[in-house]
Design a protein around this motif. Sequence first.
Motif, mmCIF file in Angstrom:
data_model
loop_
_atom_site.group_PDB
_atom_site.id
_atom_site.type_symbol
_atom_site.label_atom_id
_atom_site.label_comp_id
_atom_site.label_asym_id
_atom_site.label_seq_id
_atom_site.Cartn_x
_atom_site.Cartn_y
_atom_site.Cartn_z
ATOM 1 N N GLY A 1 0.781 -1.238 -0.009
ATOM 2 C CA GLY A 1 -0.200 0.015 0.019
ATOM 3 C C GLY A 1 0.895 1.346 0.076
ATOM 4 N N SER A 2 0.049 2.358 0.206
ATOM 5 C CA SER A 2 0.759 3.786 0.176
ATOM 6 C C SER A 2 1.680 3.846 1.450
ATOM 7 N N LEU A 3 2.540 5.010 1.445
ATOM 8 C CA LEU A 3 3.475 4.816 2.707
ATOM 9 C C LEU A 3 2.635 5.058 4.057
ATOM 10 N N GLU A 4 1.577 5.867 4.008
ATOM 11 C CA GLU A 4 0.665 6.107 5.068
ATOM 12 C C GLU A 4 0.097 4.964 5.489
ATOM 13 N N GLU A 5 -0.530 4.223 4.598
ATOM 14 C CA GLU A 5 -1.097 2.795 4.958
ATOM 15 C C GLU A 5 0.005 1.879 5.232
ATOM 16 N N ILE A 6 1.078 1.853 4.882
ATOM 17 C CA ILE A 6 2.389 1.234 5.496
ATOM 18 C C ILE A 6 2.597 1.413 6.849
ATOM 19 N N GLU A 7 2.636 2.808 7.127
ATOM 20 C CA GLU A 7 3.090 3.181 8.435
ATOM 21 C C GLU A 7 2.105 2.974 9.672
ATOM 22 N N ARG A 8 0.537 3.021 9.025
ATOM 23 C CA ARG A 8 -0.416 2.693 9.889
ATOM 24 C C ARG A 8 -0.516 1.359 10.307
ATOM 25 N N VAL A 9 -0.366 0.287 9.371
ATOM 26 C CA VAL A 9 -0.356 -1.109 9.586
ATOM 27 C C VAL A 9 0.872 -1.444 10.477
ATOM 28 N N SER A 10 2.164 -0.868 10.256
ATOM 29 C CA SER A 10 3.338 -1.210 10.982
ATOM 30 C C SER A 10 3.011 -0.648 12.472
ATOM 31 N N ILE A 11 2.565 0.337 12.735
ATOM 32 C CA ILE A 11 2.039 0.783 14.294
ATOM 33 C C ILE A 11 1.143 -0.340 14.844
ATOM 34 N N VAL A 12 0.055 -0.687 14.246
ATOM 35 C CA VAL A 12 -0.739 -1.540 14.723
ATOM 36 C C VAL A 12 0.051 -2.967 15.194
ATOM 37 N N ARG A 13 0.666 -3.396 14.060
ATOM 38 C CA ARG A 13 1.162 -4.691 14.410
ATOM 39 C C ARG A 13 2.240 -4.568 15.732
ATOM 40 N N ARG B 1 -2.970 10.634 14.410
ATOM 41 C CA ARG B 1 -2.991 11.198 12.920
ATOM 42 C C ARG B 1 -3.991 9.886 11.993
ATOM 43 N N HIS B 2 -3.379 8.634 12.308
ATOM 44 C CA HIS B 2 -4.054 7.563 11.588
ATOM 45 C C HIS B 2 -5.289 7.055 12.216
ATOM 46 N N GLY B 3 -5.921 7.605 13.109
ATOM 47 C CA GLY B 3 -7.006 7.287 13.653
ATOM 48 C C GLY B 3 -6.977 5.704 14.576
ATOM 49 N N ILE B 4 -5.942 5.526 15.220
ATOM 50 C CA ILE B 4 -5.702 4.569 15.777
ATOM 51 C C ILE B 4 -6.091 4.498 17.285
ATOM 52 N N PRO B 5 -7.183 3.931 18.030
ATOM 53 C CA PRO B 5 -7.418 3.946 19.101
ATOM 54 C C PRO B 5 -6.160 3.813 20.135
ATOM 55 N N GLN B 6 -6.364 4.486 21.465
ATOM 56 C CA GLN B 6 -5.351 4.527 22.639
ATOM 57 C C GLN B 6 -5.586 3.077 23.078
ATOM 58 N N ARG B 7 -6.569 2.532 22.988
ATOM 59 C CA ARG B 7 -6.493 1.091 23.671
ATOM 60 C C ARG B 7 -7.481 0.039 22.684
ATOM 61 N N ARG B 8 -6.902 -1.217 23.265
ATOM 62 C CA ARG B 8 -7.300 -2.194 22.126
ATOM 63 C C ARG B 8 -8.796 -2.246 22.159
ATOM 64 N N THR B 9 -9.515 -2.340 20.944
ATOM 65 C CA THR B 9 -10.721 -2.545 20.890
ATOM 66 C C THR B 9 -11.079 -3.882 20.636
ATOM 67 N N THR B 10 -12.320 -4.512 21.232
ATOM 68 C CA THR B 10 -12.636 -5.750 21.172
ATOM 69 C C THR B 10 -13.924 -5.736 20.157
#
Length: 452
Positions: free
Chosen positions: A402-414, A443-452
Motif C-alpha cells: 500500500g501507500s506510505l501512509e497505509e504502511i505506517e499505519r499497519v506497522s504501528i498496529v502490528r 493522525r491515523h485514527g488508531i485508538p489508544q486502547r485495544r478495541t474488542t
Amino acid sequence: MKPAVLVVDDEPSIADGLRLILEREGYAVDTAGSIAEGAACLDSQDFALALVDLVLPDGDGIGLLKLLRARDPDIEVIIMTGHGSISKAVEATKEGAFYFVAKPFDSGEMLTLLGKALERRLLLAETSDLKRQLAEQLGYGEMLGSSPGMRRVFELLDSVAASDANVFIVGESGTGKELAANAVHAKSPRAEGPLVKINCAALPKDLIESELFGHVKGAFTGATSEKPGLLEEAHKGSLLLDEISEMPPDLQAKLLRVLEDRSVRRLGGTRAVPVDFRLISSTNRDPDAAVRDGSLRQDLYFRINTVTVALPPLREKTQDIPLLAKGFLERFRLKHGRTVDGIDPEAFRRLLSYPWPGNVRELEHVIERAVLVARGKEITATDLPEALNAGAPVVSAGPPAGSLEEIERVSIVRALESTGWNKQAAAVILGLRRPTLYSKMRRHGIPQRRTT
C-alpha cells in the motif's frame, strides 16, 4: 444466622441427620433427594454451600455440581460418596468442588469442612473490591507485571494474604513461585515471624524426614544431639514447601497428620511439640496429573489447596517483558556499576519474539549477562545470547503493501498488537519516541486502547 446450606442425598437418614447437625449450629438448611429436587430449591433460596451425594437417583452428583456452579459461581460444594475414587475426586475438583469426602464421616469433620469452605468463599468474594485498588498497580511485592493475567494474580494474592488460609502456587519453573510466597508472607499477620523454605526436590530422601521433623539424640547413627526440625522453626510464621509433589509419599502422610493435629513428633521421640504456621505450597507440575500418578497424595492435595494461585508463563504475558526488562536492567546496572541504561529496538524485538522456556528467571539472566557484556550505553542484539538472535522478529515478516501512509499505519498496529498495546514497548520496536507514537496514532485514527 449463619449462611444457608443445601443438602442433596437420596438416603433420608443422611440428609435428615446432616440437617439436624447443621441446624443445631445455626445454619439454615434445605434438603433434597435428587438432582431435580436440588435444582428446584435454587429457585426459592440462595445457598452459600451445598453438600451433594455423588450417586443420585436421576444422575451424577457432579452434574448437579456443574449446575450449582453455573447458577452461582461463588457457591462452595462438598461432594459426599460411599464410592470414592481418585478419578472422580479429580473430576469434582476440576469442576470447582471444595472437597470430596468419603462416607461415613463424623459430624466434627463435616462441620470443620463447612467452616473452611465458607472461609474460602469469604476470601474470594473480596477480590472484586481489590480489583479497583490494584487496577493501576505494576507490581506486588517483588513481582512485576501489568498484563491482565498478572493483575489477576496480584488481586488473588492480596485477597488471601491477610488470612491464614493455605495457599497452593502452581506454575512452570522460573515464573516466580517463590516471589509469590514471599509476598503472601510479607503481607500477612505473620510477617514478623519466620518464613521457612523447604525445597522438597533438593533435600536427599534419606535426610528429608530428619530435616522436616527434627530428631532426638541417638535417633539414628550420627544424631549426637537433639535438633528441632524445619516445621518447628516455622512456628508463628509461614512454611513454604516448594515442589511438594517431590516429597516421598510416606512423608506426605506424616505431613498431613501434622497439618491436622498441629503438632510434630521428632524422629525417635515420643513428645508432641505444638506448631502454628501458615502453609504455602508450590509445584511446577500439573497437580491433577501428580495426584493421578501417585506422586501427590489426594488427601494432602485437598488439604493444601484452599486457594490455588496459577502463575502464567512469560510467553503468555509478553506485554510484561518491557517492564521486567527495564526493572532487571536498572537492578544489574547498579549492582555491577555499569553505565548501560537502555535497550535498542532490535534487541527489544528479540526479547519480544523469543518463547522464554525458562520464563522470568531466564529473562533475568539474559539481561544480567547483557549488562555485563554491553560495550555502549544500550544493550544491542549482539549482547544477547545466540538463542535469542536465532529467533524471528515479532513484527511480521515482509512489509505491508500500500501507500506510505497505509504502511505506517499497519506497522504501528502490528507493533502495538505484538506488545499487548504497551505504547512504550511499541515505540521502542518502531524506533520512535513515545510522544511521536501518540501523535502518529492520532493522525491515523488508531485508538489508544485495544478495541474488542
